[in-house]
Design an enzyme around this catalytic site. Sequence first.
Site: not given
Length: 538
Positions: A91, A140, A314
């Site tokens: 991120r 998130k 990922n």
Amino acid sequence: MAEGFSLVILSGMLMCGLLLHMISQHEASVKKPSEKPNFIVILADDIGWGDLDSNQPEEKANRTPYLNLMAEQGLRLTDFHSPASTCSPSRAAILTGRYGLRNGVTHNFAVGSVAGLPLSEVTLPQLLRKAGYYTAMIGKWHLGHNGRYGPLKRGFDYYLGIPYSNDMGCTDIPGYNLPQCPPCDSSGPQVIRLKRSGHGGCYSKVGLPLIENSSIVEQPLDLWTLTDQYKSTATRIIQNARERGQPYLLYIALAHMHVPLSPRFPPDSSATGVRPDEVYAASLREMDDLVGAVKSASDDADKNNTLVWFTGDNGPWEQKCQFAGSVGPFMGKWQTSRGGGSAKRTTWEGGHRVPTVAYWPGRIPANTTSSALLSGMDIFPTLLSLAGVTPPSDRRYDGIDATNILLNGEQNGHEFLFHPNSGAAGKFGDLQTVRTGKHKAFYITGAAEACGGATGQQQLHDPPLIFDLQRDEAEETPLEVETPEYQAVAERIARRREELLWDIASDESVSTADYSTKESAAPCCDPTLPVCRCHTLG
Ligand SMILES: *[C@@H]1O[C@H](CO)[C@@H](O)[C@H](O)[C@H]1NC(C)=O
Ligand SMILES: *[C@@H]1O[C@H](CO)[C@@H](O)[C@H](O)[C@H]1NC(C)=O
Ligand SMILES: *[C@@H]1O[C@H](CO)[C@@H](O)[C@H](O)[C@H]1NC(C)=O
């Protein structure tokens, strides 16, 4: 005559002025779409390359119909890689366009992290906001939640989501996980424990918080309604942006497909109506449904002026067995035959090759596929370029502007792409694997925990292992060192690796992240109540 003539002109001018006035009034109520494009970046968590139906048509699964449609109306990128194979570093690289060795984020932040993405880093939303964009984020964050590190301090105008992974806190009705985690411990006084405790690595002492802007609005949050909250918030943001007439960036970092899974799909099945072996597929369909809702809201609001870019952070979390996604053909067999997993946390293809679709009606040619070698780091320079923004020149970037690949069918992606270690072997952030063309070289190999718990040994390789991914996408048999093919590739890769390591070593804009933790940094709604609850159970 002359008088009459001038009168006519005058009244013509008046009418014209009136008309102009009416148009501008009309514009004020329904603003015409802005000239700068809107961007929606959707980042799935722990999704596998093989989870996208259109990546594996031979399987004839129908789990991602909306994403399949988006690919049919847009561009599917088949050789697209997350910048790292765990959450925070991936991120950080997406939002800064830089390798972890430069932006400082090389492994995950914790519940008690006092800091996050270094404040010296400049983020994509920060730059777009400066250029007039409205910037919103859902989902998130995982780049530091404490003090000055939250999303609102790093360039976003609005935020709704969870500060880190959805398994880093207890909930009252836990989702599916392996091992299964217990509900929040509601007895006794609140004792914050940051370490995973008991129950095979479950957090039980701090409730998972839901944060809006900079405030905790729910703790523990309700996993089973999170998808609906994200969906209605995304839809509202897209509709409001249309009324505002301001270009926008909407970054949606989904909780899907990270455990605990909490699918409520199909709608007529109760929470207990989903069979355990169906949980992953049901979650995938639920995620797809959410993506479909975002696409449809965007199509309704400002169709030809919005780029939607779907990708993953990922590969699948293999040790979660039936609750993990599919790597497709990218099985990392060299590693798995020696023990251990070859997906998330590793630099095997399964760790970082992620399903990716770019959709922009009228601009990105429909129903196309590209095998250009690209990375999540490219989102930063590409969106800035499309918005006409030049990033600050006081630092070096690793992403490339992929505009021509998206819009004009160009095929040249990265000449070299490095994959950093994210936990399987050696030092965090080290550039242990290099891709160039169809070849991939490993200087160090390592495994993640496999389903069943097997792990592998870290191994140094000098000379490096080199695989030909075109012939051997499962990374099973490296090239013979004596062959001219090996020698030529090894020489090019070694030279480029030296150059890059020197470039980073001499880079004065390298940031260092503070990974220290303390209990008071954990998000806590009410410290006097068990698990930091916002309200007593009632
Ligand atoms: C968050 O900010 C928006 C405005 O950007 C506001 O409407 C909303 O009420 C805020 N939410 C909280 C919980 O402060
Ligand atoms: C979007 O662009 C396509 C192709 O250029 C065009 O056919 C369509 O009418 C446009 N739609 C809208 C809503 O502008
Ligand atoms: C998209 O392309 C595939 C194969 O190239 C083709 O079979 C399919 O019919 C196309 N779909 C559309 C909607 O054009």
